[in-house]
Write an enzyme that holds these catalytic residues in place. Structure first.
Site: not given
Length: 220
Positions: A2, A105
């Site tokens: 992340c 992402e």
């Protein structure tokens, strides 16, 4: 992993959500592009008393002499967190919750361009990441720092990235925070939730200077 996320909940809403006492230094929200080393909202618990406070996203182990003395540790792998010298004490003693609205992402197209995707709960409810924290006092200004725990991606997330944050459901917040005793390790071993909404967003978010709600708007 992340590497960026968004937070749109007002501090008052976070205080109510977690039944926490607010600190005096909350980060600015909404923030649609939270980047490493930014100040983030973090929930900790001391003897059952929860506190919503600000921490630097980027964990600093106690042996770092400066904030740049080693790799920037924004994530901690669930599979090895209990063994890594940087994280093992924090995993036992200093776990926290990190609220978010969604996270980003990236994939790449045939020309190598980075294509951002936004991931959030299908029902719009907040995401709550498992985290660990560390106080670092080697510099002139002490810092309280944190990292997000990650695990192997499952379901549709695997098409985007092989890692994803460990999310903690509300009924398990006391266990992760240590309020319900030992056994929090099981929460890192559970299969990740598949109730995510995943869609492409504009490449503007690739810049850490980008701001604004348009960053999480879906594009065709």
């Amino acid at each position: 992993m992340c590497g960026r996320f968004a937070v749109t909940l007002p501090p008052e809403a976070m205080v109510n959500l977690f039944s926490a006492v607010p600190a005096n230094d909350p980060p600015d929200v909404p923030n649609y592009n939270v980047c490493p080393t930014n100040s983030v909202h973090v929930v900790t618990s001391d003897d059952g008393s929860r506190r919503l406070q600000a921490m630097r996203w980027g964990f600093l182990p106690h042996w770092y002499k400066t904030p740049n003395d080693g790799p920037l540790l924004i994530n901690a792998r669930a599979e090895t967190i209990a063994e890594k010298p940087a994280f093992r004490a924090a995993c036992r003693e200093r776990r926290c919750l990190i609220p978010a609205t969604g996270f980003y992402e990236w994939t790449k197209d045939g020309e190598g361009n980075r294509l951002p995707w936004y991931i959030s709960h299908e029902d719009g409810s907040p995401l709550v990441f498992a985290g660990v924290w560390q106080a670092w006092d080697k510099g002139e200004t002490p810092l309280v720092t944190c990292a997000i725990v990650t695990t192997a991606a499952e379901g549709a997330m695997k098409e985007i990235h092989h890692r994803m944050p460990v999310t903690v459901d509300e009924e398990n917040w006391p266990l992760w925070l240590g309020e319900d005793g030992k056994g929090a390790a099981v929460l890192m071993q559970e299969p990740p939730s598949d109730g995510f909404r995943i869609y492409r967003v504009d490449r503007a978010v690739n810049s850490n200077r980008a701001r604004g709600p348009e960053l999480i708007e879906p594009i065709e």
